[in-house]
Design an enzyme around this catalytic site. Structure first.
Site, PDB file in Angstrom:
ATOM      1  N   TYR A   1     -23.491   2.128  -4.731  1.00  0.00           N
ATOM      2  CA  TYR A   1     -24.557   2.380  -5.714  1.00  0.00           C
ATOM      3  C   TYR A   1     -24.665   1.209  -6.694  1.00  0.00           C
ATOM      4  CZ  TYR A   1     -27.852   5.287  -8.290  1.00  0.00           C
ATOM      5  OH  TYR A   1     -28.999   5.790  -8.861  1.00  0.00           O
TER       6      TYR A   1
ATOM      7  N   LYS B   1       0.854  -1.191   0.000  1.00  0.00           N
ATOM      8  CA  LYS B   1       0.000   0.000   0.000  1.00  0.00           C
ATOM      9  C   LYS B   1       0.885   1.235   0.000  1.00  0.00           C
ATOM     10  CE  LYS B   1      -4.379   1.058   0.192  1.00  0.00           C
ATOM     11  NZ  LYS B   1      -5.458   0.307  -0.494  1.00  0.00           N
TER      12      LYS B   1
END
Ligand code: NAD
Length: 353
Positions: free
Chosen positions: A185, A80
Site C-alpha cells: 500500500y 532468523k
C-alpha cells in the site's frame, strides 16, 4: 501456512532449537552468519506442517538476511527466528520466553518483528533482552513500523531498474502491484506520487477498493497478475511467486517488489533473464526495513536511514553492471557481492586477531 519457496541454503554457523514449555510453541533460531556483526533478522510466527518445515524456512530466511544485510552495508550478520503458530496463544508469556532465548545468545542474535509478529510482541521481548528492534518508536529515535522504509527502498530500486531496462521514468510506466499490505500500500502511494499508473491485486476487497479510489488504480481480478499489460511487476505479498508458469507468461519487462524469496527456485532467475526480464533481487531492493531496524538497534537517526535507503538504487545499478560484466543473472551477481563482502570481513577480522 506461510512458506517462502527456495532451494536449500548453505551451512549456517549455528541452529538453536526453541521450545516454550508453557505455551508448547516450538521453533528455532538460526545464526547463518556473524561475519559482519550480530546475526540480525526478524522473528516469524507462522503455521508450518512440521517442525522440520519451520527449521527449513528459518535456514533459507537466515541466509537471505545475511545477503541482505551485507549488501545494505550494515554491520550485521544474518539470522532468523521461526516459531510454529498454535490456535490459542498467550502471546505475552510466549514473547517473554522468546526474549529470554534471545538474551541467552548474549547479543549474537538480534531479533525484530516479521510475518505474524508485531511491535507489541517486540515490546514484550524487550522486557527480557536489549537485543531486539522493531519496538514502539521513541521520540527522537529511529524505529517503529519498517514497512514505509521498505517501500521507499523498493521505489528507489524500481526507478533505476526502469531506467536501465526501459529507458523510462516512473511517470511513463504502468506497475502491477501484488498485495496491498503494509509495504504494498505504501509503495502504491509513492508510485502514485511519482506519476505511475497502477494495476493492483489484493484479496481484501475493501483495501483494493480504497486504493482504486485513492490512487486511480485499476483492480485486477485474481491475484497472479502474470498476463496483465504492465511494464513492471511488483510482488509485495508472498514468497515463491515467480514459478515457471508465472515467468513463462509474464508480460512485464521488470520485476521489482518487496516480497522475500520471490524466486520459486534459483532456476527462475535464469528463466527471467532468458526472457529479457530484469529481475531486481528481492534481498537487495527490500532492505529499507532492515536498515530502519538496524538504525533503531545501533542508535542512528532518521537522516541516516534515509541516506542509506537512497543508496539502494545505486547498489542495484552496481549489481546490474556486475551481472553484465560477468555474464551472470542479477540475482547471482547480488549474492556474489554479498558473499564476497562477508568473506572479506572474515579475512580482515582474522588478520586483526
Ligand atoms: P502484509 O501481510 O502486511 O501484506 C501482504 C498483503 O498481501 C496482504 O494485504 C494480503 O492480503 C495480500 N495477499 C496475500 N496473498 C495474496 C495474493 N495471492 N495475491 C495478492 N495479494 C495477496 O505484509 P508486508 O509487511 O506488506 O510484507 C509484504 C512482503 O514483503 C512479505 O513477503 C514480507 O516478507 C516482505 N518484506 C516486508 C518488509 C516490511 O518492512 N514489512 C521488509 C522486507 C520484506
Amino acid at each position: 501456512m506461510y512458506s517462502d519457496a527456495q532451494t536449500g541454503p548453505s551451512v549456517p554457523e549455528e541452529v538453536v532449537p526453541f521450545h516454550d514449555a508453557i505455551t508448547g510453541v516450538r521453533g528455532a533460531i538460526v545464526l547463518h552468519s556473524t561475519a559482519l556483526g550480530p546475526a540480525a533478522g526478524g522473528c516469524r510466527l507462522a503455521r508450518y506442517p512440521s517442525d522440520k518445515d519451520a527449521v527449513a524456512d528459518a535456514l533459507r530466511l537466515a541466509e537471505g538476511m545475511a545477503w541482505k544485510n551485507a549488501l545494505a552495508d550494515l554491520p550485521l550478520g544474518g539470522g532468523k527466528m521461526v516459531l510454529c503458530a498454535a490456535d490459542e496463544l498467550d502471546r505475552t508469556a510466549l514473547f517473554r520466553v522468546v526474549g529470554r532465548a534471545v538474551e541467552a545468545l548474549g547479543g549474537r542474535y538480534v531479533t525484530a518483528e516479521d510475518v505474524g509478529t508485531s511491535v507489541a510482541d517486540m515490546d514484550v521481548v524487550a522486557q527480557e533482552t536489549q537485543h531486539v528492534a522493531g519496538r514502539t518508536v521513541r521520540p527522537g529515535h529511529a524505529g517503529g513500523d519498517p514497512s514505509p522504509w521498505t517501500a521507499l527502498g523498493v521505489l528507489n530500486a524500481m526507478r533505476v531498474a526502469v531506467r536501465h531496462r526501459l529507458d523510462a521514468d516512473l511517470s511513463d510506466i504502468t506497475v502491477a502491484v501484488q498485495g496491498l499490505g503494509h509495504v504494498g500500500y505504501a509503495l502504491c502511494e509513492l508510485l502514485y506520487e511519482a506519476g505511475a499508473r497502477l494495476l493492483i491485486a489484493e484479496p481484501r476487497s475493501h483495501v483494493a477498493a480504497q486504493a482504486a479510489v485513492r490512487f486511480g488504480a485499476t483492480v485486477v481480478n485474481g491475484t497472479r497478475l502474470s498476463d496483465v499489460h504492465a511494464d513492471v511487476f511488483a510482488p509485495c505479498a508472498l514468497g515463491g511467486v515467480l514459478d515457471a508458469p508465472m515467468v513463462r507468461n509474464l508480460r512485464a519487462k521488470v520485476v521489482c517488489g518487496a516480497a522475500n524469496n520471490q524466486l520459486f527456485s534459483p532456476f527462475q532467475a535464469e528463466q527471467l533473464a532468458d526472457r529479457g526480464i530484469l529481475y531486481a533481487p528481492d534481498f537487495l531492493v527490500n532492505a529499507g526495513g532492515i536498515i530502519n531496524v538496524a538504525a533503531e538497534h545501533l542508535g542512528w537517526d532518521e537522516s541516516d536511514v534515509r541516506t542509506r535507503i537512497d543508496q539502494i538504487g545505486a547498489r542495484l545499478n552496481e549489481t546490474l553492471h556486475y551481472a553484465e560484466r560477468f555474464g551472470v543473472t542479477a540475482h547471482d551477481a547480488a549474492r556474489r557481492i554479498a558473499v564476497q563482502r562477508m568473506a572479506a570481513n572474515r579475512v580482515t577480522m582474522a588478520a586483526a586477531a
